[in-house]
Design a protein around this motif. Structure first.
Motif, PDB file in Angstrom:
ATOM      1  N   ARG A 270       1.145  -1.156   0.181  1.00 49.40           N
ATOM      2  CA  ARG A 270       0.244   0.340  -0.051  1.00 49.40           C
ATOM      3  C   ARG A 270       1.122   1.468   0.372  1.00 49.40           C
ATOM      4  O   ARG A 270       0.682   2.703  -0.620  1.00 49.40           O
ATOM      5  CB  ARG A 270      -0.597   0.019   1.502  1.00 49.40           C
ATOM      6  CG  ARG A 270      -2.139  -1.104   0.989  1.00 49.40           C
ATOM      7  CD  ARG A 270      -2.773  -0.545   2.634  1.00 49.40           C
ATOM      8  NE  ARG A 270      -3.739  -1.908   2.617  1.00 49.40           N
ATOM      9  CZ  ARG A 270      -4.882  -1.782   3.270  1.00 49.40           C
ATOM     10  NH1 ARG A 270      -4.951  -0.453   4.348  1.00 49.40           N
ATOM     11  NH2 ARG A 270      -5.655  -2.828   3.815  1.00 49.40           N
ATOM     12  N   ASN A 271       2.135   1.132   0.767  1.00 49.05           N
ATOM     13  CA  ASN A 271       3.181   2.448   0.492  1.00 49.05           C
ATOM     14  C   ASN A 271       3.533   2.396  -0.098  1.00 49.05           C
ATOM     15  O   ASN A 271       4.531   2.982  -0.111  1.00 49.05           O
ATOM     16  CB  ASN A 271       3.850   2.171   2.158  1.00 49.05           C
ATOM     17  CG  ASN A 271       2.273   2.695   3.174  1.00 49.05           C
ATOM     18  OD1 ASN A 271       1.729   3.873   3.107  1.00 49.05           O
ATOM     19  ND2 ASN A 271       1.754   1.626   3.899  1.00 49.05           N
ATOM     20  N   ASP A 272       4.061   1.732  -1.237  1.00 57.59           N
ATOM     21  CA  ASP A 272       4.214   1.633  -2.618  1.00 57.59           C
ATOM     22  C   ASP A 272       5.982   1.658  -2.107  1.00 57.59           C
ATOM     23  O   ASP A 272       7.013   1.895  -2.614  1.00 57.59           O
ATOM     24  CB  ASP A 272       4.589   2.745  -2.698  1.00 57.59           C
ATOM     25  CG  ASP A 272       4.973   2.519  -4.170  1.00 57.59           C
ATOM     26  OD1 ASP A 272       5.173   1.574  -5.018  1.00 57.59           O
ATOM     27  OD2 ASP A 272       5.323   3.711  -5.008  1.00 57.59           O
ATOM     28  N   ALA A 273       6.580   0.702  -1.265  1.00 53.07           N
ATOM     29  CA  ALA A 273       7.791   0.062  -0.909  1.00 53.07           C
ATOM     30  C   ALA A 273       8.117  -0.223  -2.480  1.00 53.07           C
ATOM     31  O   ALA A 273       8.353  -1.189  -3.050  1.00 53.07           O
ATOM     32  CB  ALA A 273       8.284  -1.390   0.346  1.00 53.07           C
ATOM     33  N   PRO A 274       9.603   0.395  -2.237  1.00 52.41           N
ATOM     34  CA  PRO A 274      10.234   0.062  -3.363  1.00 52.41           C
ATOM     35  C   PRO A 274      10.915  -0.743  -4.277  1.00 52.41           C
ATOM     36  O   PRO A 274      10.952  -1.236  -5.155  1.00 52.41           O
ATOM     37  CB  PRO A 274      11.359   1.212  -3.423  1.00 52.41           C
ATOM     38  CG  PRO A 274      11.881   1.612  -2.039  1.00 52.41           C
ATOM     39  CD  PRO A 274      10.642   1.346  -1.449  1.00 52.41           C
ATOM     40  N   TRP A 275      11.283  -1.645  -2.651  1.00 47.28           N
ATOM     41  CA  TRP A 275      11.607  -2.807  -3.337  1.00 47.28           C
ATOM     42  C   TRP A 275      10.854  -3.941  -3.225  1.00 47.28           C
ATOM     43  O   TRP A 275      11.473  -5.429  -3.560  1.00 47.28           O
ATOM     44  CB  TRP A 275      12.566  -3.807  -1.586  1.00 47.28           C
ATOM     45  CG  TRP A 275      12.100  -3.458  -0.776  1.00 47.28           C
ATOM     46  CD1 TRP A 275      11.799  -2.640   0.221  1.00 47.28           C
ATOM     47  CD2 TRP A 275      11.126  -4.439   0.402  1.00 47.28           C
ATOM     48  NE1 TRP A 275      11.098  -3.039   1.467  1.00 47.28           N
ATOM     49  CE2 TRP A 275      10.732  -3.749   1.198  1.00 47.28           C
ATOM     50  CE3 TRP A 275      11.149  -5.873  -0.513  1.00 47.28           C
ATOM     51  CZ2 TRP A 275       9.975  -4.755   2.360  1.00 47.28           C
ATOM     52  CZ3 TRP A 275      10.095  -6.342   0.157  1.00 47.28           C
ATOM     53  CH2 TRP A 275       9.532  -6.102   1.083  1.00 47.28           C
ATOM     54  N   ILE A 276       9.654  -4.415  -3.281  1.00 45.28           N
ATOM     55  CA  ILE A 276       8.397  -4.834  -3.696  1.00 45.28           C
ATOM     56  C   ILE A 276       8.897  -5.298  -5.029  1.00 45.28           C
ATOM     57  O   ILE A 276       9.332  -6.503  -5.123  1.00 45.28           O
ATOM     58  CB  ILE A 276       7.281  -4.114  -3.041  1.00 45.28           C
ATOM     59  CG1 ILE A 276       7.121  -4.392  -1.937  1.00 45.28           C
ATOM     60  CG2 ILE A 276       6.330  -5.808  -4.413  1.00 45.28           C
ATOM     61  CD1 ILE A 276       7.110  -5.853  -1.283  1.00 45.28           C
ATOM     62  N   ASP A 277       9.450  -5.020  -5.751  1.00 42.21           N
ATOM     63  CA  ASP A 277       9.747  -5.420  -7.423  1.00 42.21           C
ATOM     64  C   ASP A 277      10.564  -5.773  -7.675  1.00 42.21           C
ATOM     65  O   ASP A 277      10.788  -6.725  -8.973  1.00 42.21           O
ATOM     66  CB  ASP A 277       9.702  -3.391  -8.426  1.00 42.21           C
ATOM     67  CG  ASP A 277       8.272  -3.548  -7.965  1.00 42.21           C
ATOM     68  OD1 ASP A 277       6.904  -3.666  -8.164  1.00 42.21           O
ATOM     69  OD2 ASP A 277       8.209  -2.489  -8.544  1.00 42.21           O
ATOM     70  N   ASP A 278      11.750  -6.125  -6.303  1.00 39.01           N
ATOM     71  CA  ASP A 278      13.094  -6.752  -6.696  1.00 39.01           C
ATOM     72  C   ASP A 278      12.844  -7.705  -6.177  1.00 39.01           C
ATOM     73  O   ASP A 278      13.754  -9.502  -6.624  1.00 39.01           O
ATOM     74  CB  ASP A 278      14.027  -6.327  -5.957  1.00 39.01           C
ATOM     75  CG  ASP A 278      13.965  -5.336  -7.099  1.00 39.01           C
ATOM     76  OD1 ASP A 278      13.539  -4.335  -7.588  1.00 39.01           O
ATOM     77  OD2 ASP A 278      14.523  -3.889  -5.610  1.00 39.01           O
ATOM     78  N   LEU A 279      11.919  -8.881  -5.961  1.00 36.55           N
ATOM     79  CA  LEU A 279      11.885  -9.643  -5.040  1.00 36.55           C
ATOM     80  C   LEU A 279      11.613 -10.770  -6.455  1.00 36.55           C
ATOM     81  O   LEU A 279      10.947 -11.158  -7.705  1.00 36.55           O
ATOM     82  CB  LEU A 279      10.157 -10.194  -4.018  1.00 36.55           C
ATOM     83  CG  LEU A 279      10.386  -9.480  -3.695  1.00 36.55           C
ATOM     84  CD1 LEU A 279       8.890  -9.376  -3.099  1.00 36.55           C
ATOM     85  CD2 LEU A 279      11.088 -10.164  -1.587  1.00 36.55           C
ATOM     86  N   SER A 280      12.449 -12.744  -5.512  1.00 36.59           N
ATOM     87  CA  SER A 280      12.424 -12.962  -7.313  1.00 36.59           C
ATOM     88  C   SER A 280      11.602 -14.138  -6.376  1.00 36.59           C
ATOM     89  O   SER A 280      11.585 -15.303  -7.070  1.00 36.59           O
ATOM     90  CB  SER A 280      13.532 -13.358  -7.333  1.00 36.59           C
ATOM     91  OG  SER A 280      14.785 -13.531  -6.942  1.00 36.59           O
ATOM     92  N   CYS A 281      11.414 -14.336  -5.194  1.00 33.98           N
ATOM     93  CA  CYS A 281      10.847 -15.508  -3.963  1.00 33.98           C
ATOM     94  C   CYS A 281      10.028 -14.420  -3.058  1.00 33.98           C
ATOM     95  O   CYS A 281      10.405 -15.002  -2.601  1.00 33.98           O
ATOM     96  CB  CYS A 281      12.094 -16.696  -4.012  1.00 33.98           C
ATOM     97  SG  CYS A 281      11.495 -18.216  -2.911  1.00 33.98           S
ATOM     98  N   VAL A 282       8.831 -15.481  -2.961  1.00 35.65           N
ATOM     99  CA  VAL A 282       7.894 -15.475  -2.005  1.00 35.65           C
ATOM    100  C   VAL A 282       7.390 -16.982  -1.638  1.00 35.65           C
ATOM    101  O   VAL A 282       6.313 -17.600  -2.055  1.00 35.65           O
ATOM    102  CB  VAL A 282       6.742 -14.723  -2.580  1.00 35.65           C
ATOM    103  CG1 VAL A 282       5.769 -14.529  -1.383  1.00 35.65           C
ATOM    104  CG2 VAL A 282       7.214 -13.257  -3.024  1.00 35.65           C
ATOM    105  N   VAL A 283       7.498 -16.892  -0.130  1.00 39.65           N
ATOM    106  CA  VAL A 283       7.589 -18.354   0.720  1.00 39.65           C
ATOM    107  C   VAL A 283       6.307 -17.229   0.986  1.00 39.65           C
ATOM    108  O   VAL A 283       6.452 -16.742   1.952  1.00 39.65           O
ATOM    109  CB  VAL A 283       8.510 -18.568   1.379  1.00 39.65           C
ATOM    110  CG1 VAL A 283       8.253 -19.720   2.332  1.00 39.65           C
ATOM    111  CG2 VAL A 283       9.920 -18.895   0.525  1.00 39.65           C
ATOM    112  N   SER A 284       5.237 -18.327   1.850  1.00 41.49           N
ATOM    113  CA  SER A 284       3.884 -18.774   2.302  1.00 41.49           C
ATOM    114  C   SER A 284       3.876 -19.769   2.912  1.00 41.49           C
ATOM    115  O   SER A 284       3.321 -20.271   2.583  1.00 41.49           O
ATOM    116  CB  SER A 284       3.021 -18.107   1.479  1.00 41.49           C
ATOM    117  OG  SER A 284       1.308 -18.301   2.675  1.00 41.49           O
ATOM    118  N   ASP A 285       4.470 -19.218   4.643  1.00 36.88           N
ATOM    119  CA  ASP A 285       4.584 -20.470   5.637  1.00 36.88           C
ATOM    120  C   ASP A 285       3.166 -20.104   6.293  1.00 36.88           C
ATOM    121  O   ASP A 285       2.160 -19.082   5.922  1.00 36.88           O
ATOM    122  CB  ASP A 285       5.414 -20.049   6.806  1.00 36.88           C
ATOM    123  CG  ASP A 285       5.570 -21.124   7.449  1.00 36.88           C
ATOM    124  OD1 ASP A 285       4.722 -22.265   7.216  1.00 36.88           O
ATOM    125  OD2 ASP A 285       6.424 -21.191   8.337  1.00 36.88           O
TER     126      ASP A 285
END
Length: 760
Positions: A130-145
């Protein structure tokens, strides 16, 4: 498959694993590698607790970092975030950096851009988007525990929408979802375009069954004699048998009060099995627990710990829970009696799990309701630690033969329930529709429907018209309250809507706060009025009314009606008026806290634990911070009053101590002692007689020097200074400080608020 054969990992990773004794992969882990978890392929792993799910995630994250990317690990609980981050610290030896983000929903988290692995709750990730964190676009792996918590009505929609947004922001991101064994794991895998690993394999055997009479009845059909001695209940009999085999036991019950009672009663069983060395260690741990909080709950917990038992529930402080969990993992504490909080992913394995209570109270039906199969299986999964236990065992308790059969049919032989999306509920949609529009994710109706078609809900249900009808109502609500503007096709957030989304408020909470603040006009506004305003929002769990409370708080309502913001509902509208009074009770608790009433008196008066106080205080501080920003946005001249009420509840002090508590290491009690000794401001700390200050701080030289240094005193040393015995501080609270208290309170410790926050 051996770990040395796994490719695409950073240099040194295999050596690190082998030093920890990991040389061979478990079958689910080997299957994950074969499915491409280290080459960026999406994966859903639905496997039992203790079967190596976290290692699968580590392989995915490390390989993503090796490819030059960044990894995000999403957890459902703050406590679990800290635990996982600590677990991942070992990778720092490989040059990999770890960051944790759980609070402050207005923060963009720019500092996290420098981290390789970020651990965060789903709510925090949602706020970062929501707050447009700039590094979100750099993610290459998302783990949902614990991805099966999509089924949870409270947290599920946020997790679901967050995963959908992350995938839209970066279509190439690798999605790895970890789950307990569920009935429809293939549905989640289909939604995430992922390969599925669905297995019941465990590294050590988990035997489950039911205790009835003088025997354990196993799922294999075998029975084993386990007699219940005279004056002993089945729980104590199983615990005794477990301890004699050098194991530990975890007992699940259905309320806080039952957890405390069970722990106390099991003390006699456990203490007889302790060595002198263990007794000494437990005595030291008990002293540490007493120092965390000056409350009866803290004292009761310490008394249990001294005998080798403990209770665990959301009424404890986070420090209490952490101490208990660590000591139980180390098997210093041998038995813990817990509400289901402890089953939600926190690493607390034991030799045996005893599910004493398989029903709990459900307010929606006004009675006891059986626990879901998935929840019971999660509890059972706590049994057995690889490398420590030769096996794990989990038992339910039956009172008669019919119940024995029922428990086998309902839980032992049953498959867990399927996971169902809870997104199509108006409370969830009004929050996420506003944030999706305010963050620029969508700007049109068709764009909104298109995005929601990418959610798990849409993949589960083909009823688009039902979802569209709910969305139309939500859009109308958001527009009517000034958060959105819309034409036939376009959608845009107003300045107020952007603020509400950024503050991470439920729009209904924002509407309630705005209406209340506007009703105050430019007149005076009291702390109680503000506390009552924010406690009646959907973002706050109110204390419920006990027997006699309706009459008591109705009287308080009329006594202080002029302070309350907004119109009160009619007494003839029983549900609405009871909710109003519940909020008033919660506000009075906060007022007592901000008037310096002792924590122990508050827990006794309101039938809550110290953890509840801190949870309510934290939520109130956040909501009043939001109220302050909303007042500024609307140009209401109330920000000073709101800020003062917020700071009072933050520190738990009256107005006159607000300057002193600004100094680091001065809390509410030290501030009051200093004030009563005539030290009223930071300037007084810099200039007053050191002997007077030392006396007010109970002669504690190191504490005094630290506080004087924090206050910027030129010479903070108190060497050769003697406490000023001629002018001792009155260290007791004067009667006038308790002007909000009610000496006729009939609250007792046994009044249990167990339904509040047990799953927080």
């Amino acid at each position: 498959m051996n770990v040395a054969s796994v490719s695409n990992l950073p240099a040194g990773a295999v050596d690190l694993f082998e030093r920890e004794g990991i040389t061979e992969l478990y079958p689910p882990q080997a299957e994950a590698v074969e499915a491409g978890v280290t080459t960026g392929e999406n994966l859903v792993a639905s496997v039992p607790t203790a079967s190596g799910k976290t290692f699968i995630a580590q392989l995915a994250m490390l390989s993503a970092i090796e490819r030059g990317g960044k990894a995000l690990y999403i957890v459902p609980l703050r406590a679990l975030a800290s635990e996982k981050a600590e677990e991942f610290q070992e990778f720092e030896s490989l040059g990999i950096t770890i960051g944790v983000a759980t609070g402050n929903y207005e923060d963009r988290g720019e500092w996290l851009a420098q981290k390789d692995i970020i651990v965060a709750t789903s709510e925090k990730v949602d706020s970062l988007i929501r707050n447009d964190a700039p590094w979100i676009d750099d993610l290459s792996c998302v783990v949902s525990d614990e991805v099966h918590l999509i089924d949870d009505p409270e947290r599920g929609p946020t997790l679901e929408v967050t995963l959908a947004k992350l995938r839209r922001l970066n279509p190439a991101v690798q999605s790895v979802a970890l789950s307990a064994t569920i009935d429809n794991a293939e549905a989640i895998a289909e939604w995430l375009d992922a390969a599925l690993i669905d297995t019941d394999w465990r590294p050590i055997e988990l035997r489950s069954g039911v205790h009835y009479g003088d025997a354990l009845h196993y799922d294999t059909g075998d029975t084993e004699k386990l007699s219940v001695q005279p004056n002993e209940n089945p729980t104590a009999a199983i615990v005794r048998d477990t301890l004699q085999d050098d194991g530990s036991a975890l007992v699940f019950v259905n309320s806080r009060r039952n957890a405390e009672t069970a722990a106390d009663r099991l003390g006699e069983t456990v203490s007889s099995e302790l060595s002198v060395e263990e007794q000494n260690e437990l005595s030291e741990l008990a002293d540490e627990i007493r120092s965390v909080s000056d409350t009866e709950t803290s004292s009761d917990l310490a008394d249990c710990v001294a005998r080798g038992t403990a209770f665990h529930h959301a009424g404890l402080t986070s420090e209490h829970r952490s101490l208990i969990e660590d000591a139980f993992r180390d098997r210093l504490i041998r038995t813990v009696s817990a509400t289901p909080t402890l089953a939600a992913g926190v690493n607390t394995p034991s030799r045996r799990v005893i599910i004493r209570d398989w029903r709990r109270y459900d307010g929606s039906i006004g009675g006891m309701k059986p626990l879901p199969v998935l929840e019971v299986h999660q509890m059972m999964g706590r049994a057995g630690r690889p490398g420590r236990d030769p096996y794990g065992e989990a038992f339910l308790l039956a009172k008669n033969h019919d119940e024995l059969d029922e428990l086998f049919d309902r839980y032992i032989s049953a498959d867990p329930e399927p996971v169902d999306s809870k997104l199509a509920a108006e409370p969830a949609l009004r929050t996420h529709v506003l944030s999706t529009i305010a963050s620029g994710f969508v700007t049109t109706r068709s764009g909104l429907f298109s995005f929601l078609s990418e959610t798990f809900y849409a993949s589960q249900y083909a009823d688009e018209e039902h979802l569209k009808s709910i969305i139309q109502r939500v859009l109308r609500y958001l527009t009517d309250n000034g958060f959105l503007t819309q034409s036939e096709e376009s959608l845009s957030a107003t300045s107020l809507g952007h603020t509400v989304s950024r503050l991470y408020l439920d729009p209904m909470s924002a509407a309630e706060i705005i209406a209340g603040l506007r009703s105050a006009g430019s007149g005076s506004i009291s702390a109680l009025g503000l506390y009552h305003l924010v406690t009646r929002t959907p973002d706050m769990y109110e204390l419920y009314l006990r027997s006699g409370d309706r009459e008591k708080y109705t009287e308080i309502h009329y006594q202080r009606e002029t302070e309350l913001l907004g119109p009160a509902p009619s007494e003839f509208d029983e549900s609405a008026f009871e909710s109003w009074l519940s909020a008033l009770k919660t506000a009075r608790m906060l007022e007592d806290w901000a008037s310096e009433l002792d924590e122990d008196d508050i827990t006794e008066r309101y039938g809550i634990g110290p953890g509840d106080i801190r949870s309510k205080v934290d939520t109130t501080e956040w909501l009043l911070g939001a109220a302050e920003e909303l007042a500024a946005e609307l140009d209401l001249s109330l920000t000073t009053s709101i800020r003062r009420a917020r700071r009072r509840v933050e520190h738990g002090v009256r107005d006159e101590l607000l300057e002193l508590v600004n100094i680091r290491d001065i809390g509410r009690k030290r501030a009051r002692k200093l004030y009563q000794a005539g030290i009223e401001t930071p300037e007084d700390l810099r200039t007053a007689n050191k002997a007077t200050i030392l006396s007010a701080l109970d002669g504690r030289e190191k504490t005094t020097e630290k506080i004087l240094e924090n206050a910027d005193r030129d010479d903070p040393s108190v060497d050769d200074v003697q406490p000023d015995d001629a002018n001792p501080a009155d260290h007791t609270m004067s009667p006038e400080l308790s002007d909000t208290t009610d000496n006729n309170s009939t609250s007792t410790k046994s009044d249990d608020q167990s339904h509040l926050g047990d799953f927080s």
